[in-house]
Design an enzyme around this catalytic site. Structure first.
Site, PDB file in Angstrom:
ATOM      1  N   HIS A  72      78.089 121.425 -57.323  1.00 12.28           N
ATOM      2  CA  HIS A  72      78.171 119.998 -57.628  1.00 12.28           C
ATOM      3  C   HIS A  72      76.957 119.592 -58.452  1.00 12.28           C
ATOM      4  CE1 HIS A  72      81.208 118.167 -54.561  1.00 12.28           C
ATOM      5  NE2 HIS A  72      81.643 119.318 -55.042  1.00 12.28           N
ATOM      6  N   TYR A 200      78.166 108.422 -50.792  1.00 13.45           N
ATOM      7  CA  TYR A 200      77.392 107.835 -49.681  1.00 13.45           C
ATOM      8  C   TYR A 200      77.533 106.318 -49.810  1.00 13.45           C
ATOM      9  CZ  TYR A 200      74.978 112.357 -49.067  1.00 13.45           C
ATOM     10  OH  TYR A 200      74.678 113.677 -48.818  1.00 13.45           O
ATOM     11  N   PRO A 292      71.351 113.692 -40.871  1.00 16.25           N
ATOM     12  CA  PRO A 292      72.084 114.458 -41.888  1.00 16.25           C
ATOM     13  C   PRO A 292      72.262 113.725 -43.225  1.00 16.25           C
ATOM     14  CG  PRO A 292      73.539 113.781 -40.104  1.00 16.25           C
ATOM     15  CD  PRO A 292      72.170 113.406 -39.698  1.00 16.25           C
ATOM     16  N   LYS A 296      69.605 117.818 -45.370  1.00 14.82           N
ATOM     17  CA  LYS A 296      68.410 118.664 -45.332  1.00 14.82           C
ATOM     18  C   LYS A 296      68.356 119.630 -44.154  1.00 14.82           C
ATOM     19  CE  LYS A 296      67.081 117.562 -48.947  1.00 14.82           C
ATOM     20  NZ  LYS A 296      67.987 118.498 -49.504  1.00 14.82           N
ATOM     21  N   TYR A 384      66.989 115.707 -53.106  1.00 12.28           N
ATOM     22  CA  TYR A 384      68.315 116.082 -52.590  1.00 12.28           C
ATOM     23  C   TYR A 384      68.622 117.554 -52.903  1.00 12.28           C
ATOM     24  CZ  TYR A 384      73.194 115.438 -51.201  1.00 12.28           C
ATOM     25  OH  TYR A 384      74.409 115.532 -50.547  1.00 12.28           O
TER      26      TYR A 384
HETATM   27  P1  FAS Z   1      71.156 125.743 -34.464  1.00 12.63           P
HETATM   28  O1  FAS Z   1      71.101 124.620 -33.458  1.00 12.63           O
HETATM   29  O2  FAS Z   1      72.242 125.776 -35.472  1.00 12.63           O
HETATM   30  O3  FAS Z   1      71.255 127.139 -33.687  1.00 12.63           O
HETATM   31  C1  FAS Z   1      70.515 127.354 -32.492  1.00 12.63           C
HETATM   32  C2  FAS Z   1      71.225 128.451 -31.719  1.00 12.63           C
HETATM   33  O4  FAS Z   1      70.428 128.760 -30.563  1.00 12.63           O
HETATM   34  C3  FAS Z   1      72.588 128.002 -31.200  1.00 12.63           C
HETATM   35  O5  FAS Z   1      73.563 128.975 -31.522  1.00 12.63           O
HETATM   36  C4  FAS Z   1      72.401 127.871 -29.694  1.00 12.63           C
HETATM   37  O6  FAS Z   1      73.554 128.217 -28.970  1.00 12.63           O
HETATM   38  C5  FAS Z   1      71.282 128.870 -29.434  1.00 12.63           C
HETATM   39  N1  FAS Z   1      70.477 128.560 -28.249  1.00 12.63           N
HETATM   40  C6  FAS Z   1      70.058 127.352 -27.821  1.00 12.63           C
HETATM   41  N2  FAS Z   1      69.323 127.498 -26.694  1.00 12.63           N
HETATM   42  C7  FAS Z   1      69.269 128.827 -26.414  1.00 12.63           C
HETATM   43  C8  FAS Z   1      68.673 129.597 -25.399  1.00 12.63           C
HETATM   44  N3  FAS Z   1      67.968 129.029 -24.415  1.00 12.63           N
HETATM   45  N4  FAS Z   1      68.830 130.949 -25.409  1.00 12.63           N
HETATM   46  C9  FAS Z   1      69.538 131.543 -26.415  1.00 12.63           C
HETATM   47  N5  FAS Z   1      70.143 130.859 -27.421  1.00 12.63           N
HETATM   48  C10 FAS Z   1      69.998 129.519 -27.403  1.00 12.63           C
HETATM   49  N6  FAS Z   1      72.573 119.513 -41.264  1.00 12.63           N
HETATM   50  C11 FAS Z   1      72.896 119.214 -42.539  1.00 12.63           C
HETATM   51  O7  FAS Z   1      72.194 119.650 -43.466  1.00 12.63           O
HETATM   52  N7  FAS Z   1      74.010 118.464 -42.812  1.00 12.63           N
HETATM   53  C12 FAS Z   1      74.836 118.001 -41.804  1.00 12.63           C
HETATM   54  O8  FAS Z   1      75.827 117.340 -42.058  1.00 12.63           O
HETATM   55  C13 FAS Z   1      74.535 118.303 -40.464  1.00 12.63           C
HETATM   56  N8  FAS Z   1      75.366 117.888 -39.444  1.00 12.63           N
HETATM   57  C14 FAS Z   1      75.033 118.203 -38.156  1.00 12.63           C
HETATM   58  C15 FAS Z   1      75.865 117.816 -37.071  1.00 12.63           C
HETATM   59  C16 FAS Z   1      75.523 118.137 -35.755  1.00 12.63           C
HETATM   60  C17 FAS Z   1      76.424 117.703 -34.616  1.00 12.63           C
HETATM   61  C18 FAS Z   1      74.343 118.853 -35.486  1.00 12.63           C
HETATM   62  C19 FAS Z   1      73.935 119.193 -34.057  1.00 12.63           C
HETATM   63  C20 FAS Z   1      73.517 119.249 -36.546  1.00 12.63           C
HETATM   64  C21 FAS Z   1      73.868 118.946 -37.878  1.00 12.63           C
HETATM   65  N9  FAS Z   1      73.073 119.351 -38.971  1.00 12.63           N
HETATM   66  C22 FAS Z   1      73.383 119.066 -40.248  1.00 12.63           C
HETATM   67  C23 FAS Z   1      71.888 120.097 -38.743  1.00 12.63           C
HETATM   68  C24 FAS Z   1      72.281 121.530 -38.507  1.00 12.63           C
HETATM   69  O9  FAS Z   1      73.066 121.980 -39.566  1.00 12.63           O
HETATM   70  C25 FAS Z   1      71.017 122.315 -38.277  1.00 12.63           C
HETATM   71  O10 FAS Z   1      70.011 121.960 -39.213  1.00 12.63           O
HETATM   72  C26 FAS Z   1      71.215 123.811 -38.345  1.00 12.63           C
HETATM   73  O11 FAS Z   1      72.259 124.153 -37.479  1.00 12.63           O
HETATM   74  C27 FAS Z   1      69.885 124.445 -37.954  1.00 12.63           C
HETATM   75  O12 FAS Z   1      70.105 125.759 -37.685  1.00 12.63           O
HETATM   76  P2  FAS Z   1      69.288 126.499 -36.511  1.00 12.63           P
HETATM   77  O13 FAS Z   1      67.857 126.184 -36.656  1.00 12.63           O
HETATM   78  O14 FAS Z   1      69.753 127.909 -36.545  1.00 12.63           O
HETATM   79  O15 FAS Z   1      69.728 125.769 -35.156  1.00 12.63           O
HETATM   80  C1  PHB Z   2      78.980 117.403 -44.832  1.00 14.37           C
HETATM   81  O1  PHB Z   2      79.762 117.739 -45.727  1.00 14.37           O
HETATM   82  O2  PHB Z   2      79.160 117.695 -43.618  1.00 14.37           O
HETATM   83  C2  PHB Z   2      77.747 116.616 -45.204  1.00 14.37           C
HETATM   84  C3  PHB Z   2      77.406 116.487 -46.528  1.00 14.37           C
HETATM   85  C4  PHB Z   2      76.271 115.756 -46.873  1.00 14.37           C
HETATM   86  C5  PHB Z   2      75.511 115.169 -45.882  1.00 14.37           C
HETATM   87  C6  PHB Z   2      75.856 115.306 -44.538  1.00 14.37           C
HETATM   88  C7  PHB Z   2      76.979 116.039 -44.196  1.00 14.37           C
HETATM   89  O3  PHB Z   2      74.402 114.444 -46.212  1.00 14.37           O
END
Ligand code: FAS
Ligand code: PHB
Length: 389
Positions: A72, A200, A292, A296, A384
């Site tokens: 994009h 957005y 989100p 980032k 961004y």
């Molecule tokens: P993660 O949380 O992905 O992974 C951590 C892992 O550790 C998990 O698999 C968990 O099961 C495991 N774990 C936890 N405790 C443990 C323990 N005690 N023992 C062993 N394992 C354990 N980011 C964006 O950029 N755009 C978005 O739109 C966006 N939407 C999101 C929506 C939601 C609901 C959430 C929660 C996050 C969102 N994020 C978004 C942020 C997300 O993408 C995170 O930045 C990304 O998953 C980070 O990756 P990790 O650091 O690997 O953490």
């Molecule tokens: C998504 O596609 O899930 C998404 C994209 C941009 C954002 C947040 C979420 O800033």
């Protein structure tokens, strides 16, 4: 059991770190609380910065992303009925890749299987020991039995609710937090995206985001009060509210369909310092969380992995510990820049319960700057796409 680097958490940061270290001949064990199926079922981020794309290529995990991802050039923002376009590529020479975190995680698992990396799933009661002593190790339960994993280093990739961050003594840790007074209700639908780029929307009824995964898979969000629950929102109610928050001519093009995933995520900004304590290093959501809005979260997590994997490889390959010694300070510099950007975009584009007419004017001035100022557009584009972080 013994390994060189114990990785707690098998999400994107844990898996990518394992992939990069094993490709450099460094042994790892990934300890994951959930099953692989559960991890692969998560629907989260959708936008990859150019730096993330490069890093996944470096890890030999880029083929499907280039085949199925969508580059994009920019995105739209709205101020009520006004559509504002920011062309990232024109403003800063870079774009982004639309490719879901779910797919990145799947690609990482497939690559890890190809190189025979060690993952232990459904582990419980993970505990970290002797972090500043001579015998760092992790204990955990799996299959009803207790285990001990001796190692040189421990990397906490276990997300915001993990155990690693809490292993750093309270009198050493400094936590910074801002909890936002709303959440994001998100749905996934097998429908064509609303426009060719993300939208957005700042609307009097609240924020909305039109995103996508591919030409027949769309991701939509609306800002909702923290008190809302999934069961309060039927698909029809979601579509009606989403339509209201888009400019009329854009809303007229909306193709609706049944939701195949629906969830509400709270929004917070959070940073925990330092990101190292003795033999323990923190990566990703274990150390920091961003709303989100700025896309980032995932990219920041993988930027930590880029820094830490290079430092660990220098340690094992050259006996050079400078990267490890500087990791926390270096990682936090980018973290705070990303936290500021995510906070500023969230503040610009959401409707806060306690905002007054002055706050609303500030939002309008910021959005109009994106419509009229090359400098404002360049700063937004650089943050961004990640080139300015
Ligand atoms: P993660 O949380 O992905 O992974 C951590 C892992 O550790 C998990 O698999 C968990 O099961 C495991 N774990 C936890 N405790 C443990 C323990 N005690 N023992 C062993 N394992 C354990 N980011 C964006 O950029 N755009 C978005 O739109 C966006 N939407 C999101 C929506 C939601 C609901 C959430 C929660 C996050 C969102 N994020 C978004 C942020 C997300 O993408 C995170 O930045 C990304 O998953 C980070 O990756 P990790 O650091 O690997 O953490
Ligand atoms: C998504 O596609 O899930 C998404 C994209 C941009 C954002 C947040 C979420 O800033």
């Amino acid at each position: 059991m013994r390994t060189q680097v114990a990785i707690i958490g098998g999400g994107p940061s844990g898996l990518l770190l394992s992939q990069l270290l094993n490709r450099a001949g460094i042994g790892t064990v990934v300890l994951e609380r959930r099953s692989r199926e559960y991890v692969l079922g998560r629907v989260r981020a959708g936008i990859l910065e150019a730096g993330t794309v490069d890093l996944l290529e470096q890890a030999d995990v880029g083929a499907r992303m280039h085949a199925e991802g969508h580059p994009h050039r920019g995105c739209y923002l709205t101020d009520d009925q006004q559509m504002i376009h920011v062309d990232f590529t024109e403003s800063c020479g870079e774009g982004v890749m639309v490719y879901g975190q779910t797919e990145v995680t799947r690609d990482l698992y497939d690559a890890q299987d190809r190189i025979g990396a060690t993952h232990l799933h459904q582990v419980d009661n993970v505990a970290l020991h002797d972090l500043t002593g001579d015998a760092p190790h992790v204990t955990f339960d799996q299959g009803g039995k207790g285990h001990r994993l001796d190692c040189d280093m421990i990397v906490g990739c276990d997300g915001f609710h993990g155990v690693s961050r809490l292993a750093i003594p309270e009198d050493v840790r400094r936590d910074y937090e801002r909890v936002y007074p709303f959440g994001w209700l998100g749905i996934l639908s097998e429908t064509p995206p609303l426009r060719d780029e993300l939208i957005y929307a700042n609307h009097p009824r609240g924020f909305a985001l039109a995103s996508m995964r591919n030409p027949m898979l769309s991701r939509y969000y609306i800002q909702v009060p923290l008190t809302d629950r999934i069961e309060d929102w039927s698909d029809d109610a979601f579509w009606d509210e989403f339509r209201r928050r888009m400019p009329d001519d854009v809303a007229a093009d909306l193709v609706t369909g049944p939701s195949i995933e629906k969830s509400i995520a709270p929004l917070r900004s959070f940073v925990s310092e330092p990101m190292r304590w003795g033999h323990l290093f923190l990566c990703g959501d274990a150390a920091h969380i961003v709303p989100p809005t700025g896309a980032k979260g995932l990219n920041l997590a993988l930027a930590d992995v880029r820094l830490l994997s290079a430092a660990l490889i220098a340690h094992y390959r050259d006996g050079d510990d400078s990267g490890l010694d500087e990791y926390s300070a270096q990682a936090l510099e980018r973290v705070w820049r990303a936290v500021r950007f995510s906070w500023s975009v969230t503040t610009m584009i959401h409707r806060f319960p306690d905002h007054d007419a002055f706050d609303r004017r500030m939002q309008q001035v910021e959005l109009q700057a994106l419509a009229t100022s090359d400098t404002a557009r360049r700063l937004f584009a650089e943050c961004y796409t990640g080139v300015g972080l």
